[in-house]
Design a protein around this motif. Structure first.
Motif, PDB file in Angstrom:
ATOM      1  N   VAL A 157      22.710   6.936  35.042  1.00 43.54           N
ATOM      2  CA  VAL A 157      21.999   5.856  34.355  1.00 43.54           C
ATOM      3  C   VAL A 157      22.672   5.640  33.009  1.00 43.54           C
ATOM      4  CG1 VAL A 157      19.811   5.116  33.351  1.00 43.54           C
ATOM      5  CG2 VAL A 157      19.834   6.356  35.527  1.00 43.54           C
ATOM      6  N   VAL A 158      22.993   4.389  32.716  1.00 41.58           N
ATOM      7  CA  VAL A 158      23.635   4.023  31.457  1.00 41.58           C
ATOM      8  C   VAL A 158      22.594   3.331  30.585  1.00 41.58           C
ATOM      9  CG1 VAL A 158      25.499   2.727  30.371  1.00 41.58           C
ATOM     10  CG2 VAL A 158      25.844   3.757  32.632  1.00 41.58           C
ATOM     11  N   ALA A 159      22.264   3.943  29.452  1.00 44.30           N
ATOM     12  CA  ALA A 159      21.279   3.374  28.528  1.00 44.30           C
ATOM     13  C   ALA A 159      21.988   2.422  27.577  1.00 44.30           C
ATOM     14  CB  ALA A 159      20.575   4.480  27.748  1.00 44.30           C
ATOM     15  N   ALA A 160      21.825   1.121  27.837  1.00 44.19           N
ATOM     16  CA  ALA A 160      22.369   0.074  26.976  1.00 44.19           C
ATOM     17  C   ALA A 160      21.217  -0.761  26.437  1.00 44.19           C
ATOM     18  CB  ALA A 160      23.347  -0.792  27.759  1.00 44.19           C
ATOM     19  N   ASP A 161      20.100  -0.094  26.170  1.00 49.15           N
ATOM     20  CA  ASP A 161      18.859  -0.793  25.809  1.00 49.15           C
ATOM     21  C   ASP A 161      18.594  -0.848  24.309  1.00 49.15           C
ATOM     22  OD1 ASP A 161      18.550   1.970  26.033  1.00 49.15           O
ATOM     23  OD2 ASP A 161      16.490   1.878  26.745  1.00 49.15           O
ATOM     24  N   GLY A 162      19.656  -0.824  23.507  1.00 51.80           N
ATOM     25  CA  GLY A 162      19.552  -1.163  22.105  1.00 51.80           C
ATOM     26  C   GLY A 162      19.098  -0.052  21.177  1.00 51.80           C
ATOM     27  N   ARG A 163      18.994  -0.409  19.907  1.00 52.72           N
ATOM     28  CA  ARG A 163      18.702   0.576  18.865  1.00 52.72           C
ATOM     29  C   ARG A 163      17.341   1.242  19.045  1.00 52.72           C
ATOM     30  NH1 ARG A 163      19.271  -2.361  13.391  1.00 52.72           N
ATOM     31  NH2 ARG A 163      20.988  -3.385  14.532  1.00 52.72           N
ATOM     32  N   ASN A 164      16.402   0.558  19.678  1.00 53.29           N
ATOM     33  CA  ASN A 164      15.081   1.139  19.938  1.00 53.29           C
ATOM     34  C   ASN A 164      14.991   1.645  21.379  1.00 53.29           C
ATOM     35  OD1 ASN A 164      14.066   0.473  17.309  1.00 53.29           O
ATOM     36  ND2 ASN A 164      13.863  -1.648  18.004  1.00 53.29           N
ATOM     37  N   SER A 165      16.063   2.209  21.869  1.00 50.60           N
ATOM     38  CA  SER A 165      16.204   2.618  23.266  1.00 50.60           C
ATOM     39  C   SER A 165      15.033   3.459  23.761  1.00 50.60           C
ATOM     40  CB  SER A 165      17.502   3.415  23.438  1.00 50.60           C
ATOM     41  OG  SER A 165      17.573   3.999  24.718  1.00 50.60           O
ATOM     42  N   ARG A 166      14.366   2.953  24.780  1.00 48.75           N
ATOM     43  CA  ARG A 166      13.284   3.700  25.420  1.00 48.75           C
ATOM     44  C   ARG A 166      13.828   4.898  26.179  1.00 48.75           C
ATOM     45  NH1 ARG A 166       8.554   6.031  25.829  1.00 48.75           N
ATOM     46  NH2 ARG A 166       7.581   5.934  27.891  1.00 48.75           N
ATOM     47  N   LEU A 167      14.954   4.740  26.855  1.00 39.95           N
ATOM     48  CA  LEU A 167      15.518   5.846  27.626  1.00 39.95           C
ATOM     49  C   LEU A 167      15.982   6.980  26.717  1.00 39.95           C
ATOM     50  CD1 LEU A 167      17.528   4.131  30.498  1.00 39.95           C
ATOM     51  CD2 LEU A 167      15.105   4.706  30.362  1.00 39.95           C
ATOM     52  N   ARG A 168      16.585   6.637  25.587  1.00 39.88           N
ATOM     53  CA  ARG A 168      17.015   7.672  24.633  1.00 39.88           C
ATOM     54  C   ARG A 168      15.810   8.466  24.137  1.00 39.88           C
ATOM     55  NH1 ARG A 168      18.928   4.742  19.885  1.00 39.88           N
ATOM     56  NH2 ARG A 168      16.736   4.907  19.272  1.00 39.88           N
ATOM     57  N   GLU A 169      14.721   7.772  23.872  1.00 40.31           N
ATOM     58  CA  GLU A 169      13.500   8.434  23.408  1.00 40.31           C
ATOM     59  C   GLU A 169      12.972   9.402  24.467  1.00 40.31           C
ATOM     60  OE1 GLU A 169       8.937   7.263  22.043  1.00 40.31           O
ATOM     61  OE2 GLU A 169      10.348   5.708  22.638  1.00 40.31           O
ATOM     62  N   ILE A 170      12.980   8.975  25.741  1.00 42.84           N
ATOM     63  CA  ILE A 170      12.456   9.809  26.818  1.00 42.84           C
ATOM     64  C   ILE A 170      13.249  11.105  26.950  1.00 42.84           C
ATOM     65  CG2 ILE A 170      12.192   9.952  29.337  1.00 42.84           C
ATOM     66  CD1 ILE A 170      11.521   6.949  29.286  1.00 42.84           C
ATOM     67  N   THR A 171      14.577  11.017  26.787  1.00 39.63           N
ATOM     68  CA  THR A 171      15.414  12.211  26.956  1.00 39.63           C
ATOM     69  C   THR A 171      15.342  13.157  25.759  1.00 39.63           C
ATOM     70  OG1 THR A 171      17.349  11.070  26.048  1.00 39.63           O
ATOM     71  CG2 THR A 171      17.033  10.992  28.438  1.00 39.63           C
ATOM     72  N   GLY A 172      14.776  12.694  24.651  1.00 39.32           N
ATOM     73  CA  GLY A 172      14.628  13.561  23.486  1.00 39.32           C
ATOM     74  C   GLY A 172      15.888  13.735  22.669  1.00 39.32           C
ATOM     75  N   ILE A 173      16.865  12.862  22.846  1.00 42.19           N
ATOM     76  CA  ILE A 173      18.077  12.930  22.023  1.00 42.19           C
ATOM     77  C   ILE A 173      17.714  12.656  20.569  1.00 42.19           C
ATOM     78  CG2 ILE A 173      20.298  11.803  21.543  1.00 42.19           C
ATOM     79  CD1 ILE A 173      20.570  11.324  24.542  1.00 42.19           C
ATOM     80  N   GLU A 174      18.162  13.520  19.672  1.00 45.57           N
ATOM     81  CA  GLU A 174      17.818  13.380  18.254  1.00 45.57           C
ATOM     82  C   GLU A 174      18.536  12.180  17.642  1.00 45.57           C
ATOM     83  OE1 GLU A 174      18.568  16.981  16.163  1.00 45.57           O
ATOM     84  OE2 GLU A 174      17.282  18.198  17.466  1.00 45.57           O
ATOM     85  N   VAL A 175      17.820  11.475  16.783  1.00 43.36           N
ATOM     86  CA  VAL A 175      18.330  10.259  16.153  1.00 43.36           C
ATOM     87  C   VAL A 175      18.189  10.374  14.642  1.00 43.36           C
ATOM     88  CG1 VAL A 175      18.007   7.770  15.918  1.00 43.36           C
ATOM     89  CG2 VAL A 175      17.714   8.849  18.151  1.00 43.36           C
ATOM     90  N   LYS A 176      19.217   9.957  13.948  1.00 42.12           N
ATOM     91  CA  LYS A 176      19.150   9.836  12.491  1.00 42.12           C
ATOM     92  C   LYS A 176      19.239   8.354  12.139  1.00 42.12           C
ATOM     93  CE  LYS A 176      21.664  10.910   8.218  1.00 42.12           C
ATOM     94  NZ  LYS A 176      22.890  11.510   7.634  1.00 42.12           N
ATOM     95  N   THR A 177      18.281   7.872  11.370  1.00 40.25           N
ATOM     96  CA  THR A 177      18.298   6.472  10.951  1.00 40.25           C
ATOM     97  C   THR A 177      18.280   6.396   9.425  1.00 40.25           C
ATOM     98  OG1 THR A 177      15.875   6.280  10.999  1.00 40.25           O
ATOM     99  CG2 THR A 177      17.070   5.720  13.033  1.00 40.25           C
ATOM    100  N   TRP A 178      18.818   5.320   8.903  1.00 43.68           N
ATOM    101  CA  TRP A 178      18.797   5.095   7.463  1.00 43.68           C
ATOM    102  C   TRP A 178      18.791   3.595   7.192  1.00 43.68           C
ATOM    103  CZ3 TRP A 178      22.806   7.070  10.272  1.00 43.68           C
ATOM    104  CH2 TRP A 178      24.006   6.343  10.298  1.00 43.68           C
ATOM    105  N   ALA A 179      18.349   3.239   6.023  1.00 44.52           N
ATOM    106  CA  ALA A 179      18.278   1.829   5.630  1.00 44.52           C
ATOM    107  C   ALA A 179      19.096   1.624   4.360  1.00 44.52           C
ATOM    108  CB  ALA A 179      16.834   1.405   5.396  1.00 44.52           C
TER     109      ALA A 179
END
Length: 401
Positions: A157-179
């Motif tokens: 499965v290729v997650a190409a569902d953008g910055r708010n990726s639902r699939l990335r969230e489900i897998t628990g991959i850690e994310v760092k965000t900044w503004a």
């Protein structure tokens, strides 16, 4: 939905997701694309660098795009920060590194429309205009739950569902965000003078102000500024905004008028701890987000797809299936350094513009002077910006097989 197992399932139907579906279907993999094939015009364009053009040529999409795009033959940088160490303007020309153009600028919505048209007519590619609601990795395949309540299975499965990726969230991959304390005003412009296939970037104290050629006497604008000024500009009528843009551009292209949609985008960044999980690979903005500087965003997403395609093909040659751990580990190794270096470079340049500190201004100015006057360094920087030659995916080197 069905008991058949797809080789590849792509979730997300933006430019990166559709290109991934085309790349894998082209290689004979049983592929399904999950997402709605639509594009909203918002005044944003993308400068497709040389490697991305080769990638689209390999997908047989570029001929339908060429007439809608303008070549970027010269890239000019003008320091407008008011710094004590302000370097003179610097211009880079594509012919210095043996290219007709660094890349081609095209409206993002047009790019998505042409990719979608190619996908709809591609035999062997299944398109499901739905949203993915769930994901579960298994030993031999992954299960994707759809918004309709149906499910499907795929080796990868290729997650190409953008910055708010639902699939990335489900897998628990850690994310760092900044503004960033910035917003970007985007617009399509018409102007009275020829742009001469030259992209001009003014470095201001609030970020870059960039005019990029479009076909005819038209250009796209990305004006990175403070959030307060961005809102003020967004609230102007078309005529007033056009005058403000002409003033900021030092009347370089003469009188201007708004000739398309406008937008206002908050500036932010995102990075991930890893680019894969069992039975899943992240591509595009599901894997990285940074400011629109140096035309790296979508080009980096296309490079993700081309690198993942290489990993899958190499796995097949070694008797492995697309979602095998070895396949995903190769993809992780191939993307980790490239993405992190470019994220750091773009973030660093943006922060030096914002800092106003004399040492930062000195380093930025000295760097531009060195690139301007040292021929081998200048050519190396240009080549690296257009397409890194070390580890470049095969489809971006013109190797179609």
């Amino acid at each position: 939905m069905t008991e058949e197992i797809y080789d590849i399932a792509i979730v997300g139907a933006g430019a990166v997701g559709i290109s991934a579906a085309l790349a894998f279907a082209r290689d004979g993999y049983k592929t399904v694309l999950i997402g709605n094939l639509d594009a909203r015009r918002d005044g944003r364009t993308v400068a497709l660098l040389n490697g991305s053009v080769r990638f689209l040529e390999a997908l047989d999409v570029w001929p339908s795009l060429a007439a809608e795009a303008a070549p970027l033959e010269t890239m000019r940088i003008i320091d407008d920060t008011g710094s004590l160490f302000r370097p003179p303007p610097v211009a880079f020309t594509a012919h210095e590194i043996g290219l007709d153009a660094f890349g081609w600028n095209i409206e993002n919505a047009t790019l998505v429309e042409k990719l979608a048209s190619a996908a709809k007519s591609y035999d062997g590619l299944t398109i499901l205009p739905e949203q993915a609601a769930g994901f579960e990795a298994g030993d031999i395949a992954a299960t994707v739950s759809l918004s309709s309540g149906e499910t499907l299975t795929a080796r990868l499965v290729v997650a190409a569902d953008g910055r708010n990726s639902r699939l990335r969230e489900i897998t628990g991959i850690e994310v760092k965000t900044w503004a960033y304390p910035q917003s970007a005003v985007t617009a399509i412009l018409a102007h009275e003078r020829d742009h001469r296939e030259t992209s001009t970037e003014f470095h201001t104290r609030y970020g870059p102000f960039t005019l990029v050629p479009l076909p005819g006497r038209r250009s796209s604008l990305v004006w990175v500024t403070s959030p307060e000024n961005g809102k003020r500009l967004a609230d102007l009528d078309d005529a007033s905004l056009a005058r403000a843009i002409e003033h900021q551009a030092k009347s370089l292209l003469g009188a201007m008028r708004i000739d398309g949609p406008r937008g206002l985008v908050p500036m932010s960044g995102l990075s991930v701890s890893r680019f894969q999980a069992p039975r899943m690979a992240l591509v595009g903005e599901a894997a990285h987000v940074f400011p629109p500087i140096g035309a790296q965003g979508l080009n980096l997403g296309f490079r993700d797809v081309a690198a993942l395609r290489d990993a899958v093909v190499d796995a097949h040659d070694n008797g492995l299936e697309p979602g095998a751990d070895e396949t995903l580990q190769q993809y992780q190794r191939g993307r980790d350094l490239d993405v992190r270096l470019r994220t750091a470079a773009v973030d660093g340049l943006n922060r030096t513009l914002l800092s106003g500190l004399i040492p930062a201004d000195f380093l930025r100015g000295a760097g531009l002077l060195a690139i301007s006057h040292i021929g081998p360094l200048r050519r190396a920087v240009m080549k690296e910006g257009v397409l890194p030659h070390v580890g470049a995916p095969r489809l971006m080197q013109g190797i179609a097989a």
